[in-house]
Motif scaffolding. Structure first.
Motif, short mmCIF file in Angstrom:
data_model
loop_
_atom_site.label_atom_id
_atom_site.label_comp_id
_atom_site.label_asym_id
_atom_site.label_seq_id
_atom_site.Cartn_x
_atom_site.Cartn_y
_atom_site.Cartn_z
N LYS A 126 29.20 43.36 40.00
CA LYS A 126 30.00 43.63 38.60
C LYS A 126 30.86 43.27 37.81
O LYS A 126 31.21 42.56 36.47
CB LYS A 126 29.91 45.16 37.35
N ILE A 127 31.99 43.46 38.41
CA ILE A 127 33.25 42.91 38.13
C ILE A 127 32.50 41.42 39.06
O ILE A 127 33.31 40.24 37.74
CB ILE A 127 34.43 43.29 39.02
N LEU A 130 30.67 39.33 35.67
CA LEU A 130 31.97 39.28 34.40
C LEU A 130 33.23 37.77 34.80
O LEU A 130 32.88 37.05 34.12
CB LEU A 130 33.07 40.16 34.49
N LYS A 135 33.73 35.50 31.69
CA LYS A 135 34.26 37.05 30.61
C LYS A 135 35.40 37.24 30.36
O LYS A 135 35.85 37.77 29.32
CB LYS A 135 33.46 38.26 30.78
N LYS A 143 44.22 42.24 41.11
CA LYS A 143 45.00 43.76 41.59
C LYS A 143 44.09 44.86 42.54
O LYS A 143 42.98 45.19 41.54
CB LYS A 143 45.49 44.70 40.36
N GLU A 236 40.94 45.25 39.08
CA GLU A 236 41.03 44.89 38.10
C GLU A 236 41.65 43.57 38.17
O GLU A 236 42.24 42.75 39.26
CB GLU A 236 41.97 45.23 37.14
N PHE A 238 43.11 40.58 35.46
CA PHE A 238 43.19 40.10 34.32
C PHE A 238 43.13 38.46 34.60
O PHE A 238 43.07 37.77 35.35
CB PHE A 238 44.78 40.64 33.98
N GLY A 241 40.98 35.59 28.78
CA GLY A 241 40.04 36.34 27.81
C GLY A 241 40.06 37.86 28.38
O GLY A 241 38.94 38.33 27.51
N GLY A 242 40.12 37.91 29.33
CA GLY A 242 40.25 39.44 29.13
C GLY A 242 40.90 40.23 30.24
O GLY A 242 41.50 39.40 30.84
N MET A 243 40.23 41.39 30.66
CA MET A 243 40.65 42.29 31.76
C MET A 243 39.22 42.94 32.25
O MET A 243 38.25 43.76 31.08
CB MET A 243 41.76 42.89 31.39
N ALA A 244 39.16 42.94 33.85
CA ALA A 244 38.05 43.34 33.64
C ALA A 244 38.51 44.46 34.98
O ALA A 244 39.43 44.58 35.94
CB ALA A 244 36.87 42.93 34.22
N LYS A 245 37.87 46.35 35.73
CA LYS A 245 38.21 46.49 35.91
C LYS A 245 37.32 46.95 36.95
O LYS A 245 36.19 47.90 35.93
CB LYS A 245 39.78 47.30 35.72
N ALA A 246 37.62 47.80 37.83
CA ALA A 246 36.40 48.74 38.62
C ALA A 246 37.05 49.97 39.22
O ALA A 246 38.10 50.28 39.66
CB ALA A 246 35.57 48.22 39.66
N GLU A 247 36.74 51.82 38.04
CA GLU A 247 37.04 52.67 38.86
C GLU A 247 36.76 53.66 40.00
O GLU A 247 34.95 52.85 40.29
CB GLU A 247 37.18 53.93 37.39
#
Lengths: 335, 335, 335, 335
Positions: A126-127, A130, A135, A143, A236, A238, A241-247
């Motif tokens: 998914k990351i 994106l 995105k 990171k 994550e 950065f 346009g934004g930041m995406a992270k996976a937990e």
């Protein structure tokens, strides 16, 4: 449709995962033999010598899950017998052997896919999507946190090639994969903090690695061989346009609220639970590339680049300086 | 009880925060004067020349919120007139001036507190307490993310001392504070990615910094002058007994679920909203140290150490190598 | 601009909140007097008899924070003296007195605003906006959880009018506010489970209430006078286009991960911490409506409707049946 | 060990799930036949008439996944042939047939397990364990949210027995299971809001149900046949010592932060994805009870109680009044 007939070399934990997935959950395929001198259970398929398995006419493709120091040799053998190969990471600990066997793979025209299964994890997929879809705009920094619940055995540690080639190599690949860029420089710090065995094996167990990509964007990786709270696998990215992270994936979704706090579940603590679907997706992808005649999704080149980053990280920590991947390229040209 | 009478030098954004807090929310104190040639509003207290403010008998303590290049001089002035001082970070951009003024502070026997307000944030205070109470065992690694919503003006950038001394210095202090150890080595990478002004100011706007502490444990810091999703202020500490992390404070707690996903609020996007309570707690702590005759909670030495780390980071990025704090100590001995 | 001059009747906990907000944080206003025979601190403004305070020419508007059984009388007094009124909830426990005083308010042409402060909470405001903007489509169901950390004192309980009129009335108002519809029927169940005092006061301490709106959409409310984990204030709205929910505000954003689980902070446990900004926004709204000559945002009618729902809930639980609001209307016509 | 030989009646969606689980993931068992006149795929086992399947000597136990109106008859048939039975919910729509077949089961001494699979979901199992272990003290209130992503087909709706017996029955069982108490009274409200088909089927599609337990503690259930954001399956239990809740399982753990908000994944939107492990655990439990000779974990009595609550809910909504379970008991004694 003709089924892809598979032989598996090495029926340890990972070999068994591939076997179960291919047997029960992947279409258009059949496991016809395996090779593991130490495997004693009955599997209803023959346990052959490696040479016999690879050369067998009933085998279309080979899955290599044996110890790392055999990988390049078995890849060469598959090239010789024109069998497509799926090989667990890393390709090999010896750079010359990797290069040699990559040349043989190329000459033979066989497929070679490297087992960086985490690329197929739904969170990280998914990351990746994106990032690819723009995105987060232009990605500047990735990171990655990757902490095992407990260190492996001393015997495993001794033949592992060290933490960077055994464990961090997943993160080196992930960094390249998500960012879609090549790494040019590596700086690593770390030490032996959590395991006596790691000291005996002359290895490290906690480390942080800084990567520079070709455009000066960056990666920060942190690893530990031990995390008392479970298997910690997060990242994550950065960007402009934004930041995406996976937990993490947790055991369950409960929270208990009482007088002293709110309490919830820990991350899944074993790689086979955590990466169940990534192992399945990965091997499906390999079978599909054979069935459809398409390129594999994780190439020999991918394995080679991750290996070079790992070697650079080892030099960096020994010499306490940033190491350029070009140095490894020059090193390789001398070998 | 006699009130602590305060004079404030510099009535910009930060000066105004301290003024409002002292006036409305802190007991046992009174703001009696301020000094700011550019401040035009009426505050019902006199606007004096700096010298007049500091030397005034009705002033017990001085709060310095003027531009960074005046800090050391005004601290010296306060030492001369035996006034306790609260000074915004950083102490000064010139190492010799910092050392000199620290000696004057010591000789004068006045209090000097540095404005590392984030130490007083409830999230980070909780993490500090968990670490101190041994809840994560021995701490091995601290990771700090600090991203501003938007870069400051070009004029600000030009006199800021650069990102490491202006922005990252908060994180250098936070790393020392949470880990309770001294930093011995610094490695920094970064560049100008998000702001044209930053390029004009010959500065960087995204960077990652690796710190080694005296016992080889580590810190990873990442900064950006711009994050389109708001003010990103997080940290985590990993140790032998667990991990503790602090997440952002968000605008509200809503989540909207619709056909395309689950949507919730962004982090508070301005430092005055995000750190409202830390600014208040900080200045209360300063007033309390005067009222009770106790040590200040953030010392001149704290400011000095953070400054040295910042200077080392600057050298590291220019020379692309890890830089030891000892090098800065030697540098300072030459000066 | 001329300041709105305020007199406050009742300087208990809520009165003090309004006083502090008006004094320090609201523009265009001034508290000129208060009335509280039991208040002993000095406030630099006169403590007057209620009659004197309301009739005083220097007072433009009155804030009523005295015990519930005085509300209607003081509203009548304000109507007589043509003073705008802000009155804490509920309007009164006596339906005829509410109706009478509403008529006097109307005849006098004064403003009357009811103190349903939760409408001004940022979380709930966000939910209201999402619903108004059609983000969840047509709303079918609202669920409200409202649990106090600890029951009030026996003396408070005895004059409170019972849980439905004292506590749930906030939720009745919230349900009407968010859904933007009138309630037509009420069904309540509950009992005394957590507090001995509640039994002495012949009241209940845990209850659930089902509301039907005019279009047969629904609300589910659950209340408890005691929750050991803090002040639990959540709601969600479900509709044809999605769902929106508001979670609690917690003490801080930390999570601690150790061998036994992940542990984080509890909800803020006191209404003054939890609803700090809602009290401020509420009183600003009242002052603004006077300054700008606009309608108040929470009307006497709003208070009246919530009161009727509360009365119906009481009948429902006693008679174990759904009760129509029309029954209360008829009841009121007899009175 | 002798394998438990299974025959499956009905090879629709649920039958297929049980078949796959028994075949690939459950030890000590073997599916030997099935019965489904409409099933056309080849399964390597014979497709028999129901009577033939049940009476076959090679079958030890039968799994009933056929339409609801056949359940009681097939249970009777199994009793006649002394075969253990696993039956999908609900037992039957006819109370007399349920009672009759339960008596036959008892007389025959066979095992009967009802298919309330959600009891075996890891999230809800965790909540049950917390409640049983006293972690929330005495439980006062359970709240269950159960919303389907989309309504079933009109034909399904027509033979479903209505929402309470088809869908809410899971929640009735869950309420009894978690609370460990019997329900004594039911109050339901609802209507047809989201589906034209539901109106045609003279059914409802959104409802809330209030349950009273024997000790006056409570349950609140809310259901919808359609939720545009996915399959919403949550619950919480509130007690004297705390609160425990279970959240949804989502597609992945990503969050994207951009200028307009934080965006994350929706709940898994199909019951087969959401309840994968609960179906597996459930059927393992059934097989285990046969292998070990222990009691089944979900009894005929459990199915009977849930059915009575469902019937009471239907009466409640038609007559707009709370309905006691005793009324159903009396009803049943007349039948």
């Amino acid at each position: 449709m003709k089924k892809v007939r598979i032989g598996i070399i090495g029926m340890g934990r990972i070999g068994k995962i591939h076997y179960d997935n291919l047997k029960n959950k992947v279409e258009n395929t059949e496991v016809v033999s395996f090779s593991d001198p130490f495997f004693k259970e009955s599997l209803e398929i023959p346990n052959l010598e490696v040479e016999a398995l690879v050369s067998c006419k009933e085998v279309d493709a080979v899955i290599i899950c044996s110890p790392t120091n055999t990988h390049a040799d078995y890849i060469s053998l598959c090239a010789k017998h024109k069998k497509d190969v799926f090989c667990e990471k890393p390709h090999d600990l010896s750079l010359p052997r990797v290069i040699e066997s990559l040349q043989e793979v190329k000459a033979a025209g066989i497929k070679l896919m490297l087992g960086f299964n985490r690329r197929f994890d739904p969170n990280f997929l998914k990351i990746k999507k994106l990032v690819m879809d723009g995105k987060i705009g232009e990605p500047f920094l990735i990171k990655i946190t990757s902490r095992d619940p407990a260190p492996p055995s001393l015997s495993y540690l001794k033949s592992s090639g060290g933490m960077f080639l055994d464990m961090t190599i997943h993160d080196f690949d992930m960094a390249r994969y998500i960012m879609g860029k090549e790494v040019t420089e590596v700086y690593a710090v770390g030490g032996a903090f959590v395991s006596e065995d790691v000291i005996s094996a002359n290895d490290i167990d906690i480390a942080t690695v800084t990567l520079k990509f070709e455009d000066n964007t960056m990666a920060l990786i942190d690893n530990s061989r031990k995390a008392v709270y479970g298997y910690d696998q997060r990242l994550e990215v950065f960007g402009s346009g934004g930041m995406a992270k996976a937990e993490n994936n947790n055991h369950d979704t409960h929270t208990l609220y009482n007088e002293i706090g709110a309490h919830s579940s820990l991350p899944l603590d074993f790689f086979m639970d955590r990466y169940t679907s990534s192992y399945l997706n990965e091997i499906k992808s390999f079978i599909n590339s054979i069935v459809l005649g398409t390129n594999v999704s994780v190439t020999g080149e991918d394995g080679f680049q991750a290996l070079k980053i790992g070697i650079a990280a080892g030099i960096s920590i020994r010499e306490n300086r940033p190491v350029k991947i070009n140095e490894i390229n020059q090193l390789q040209s001398i070998l």
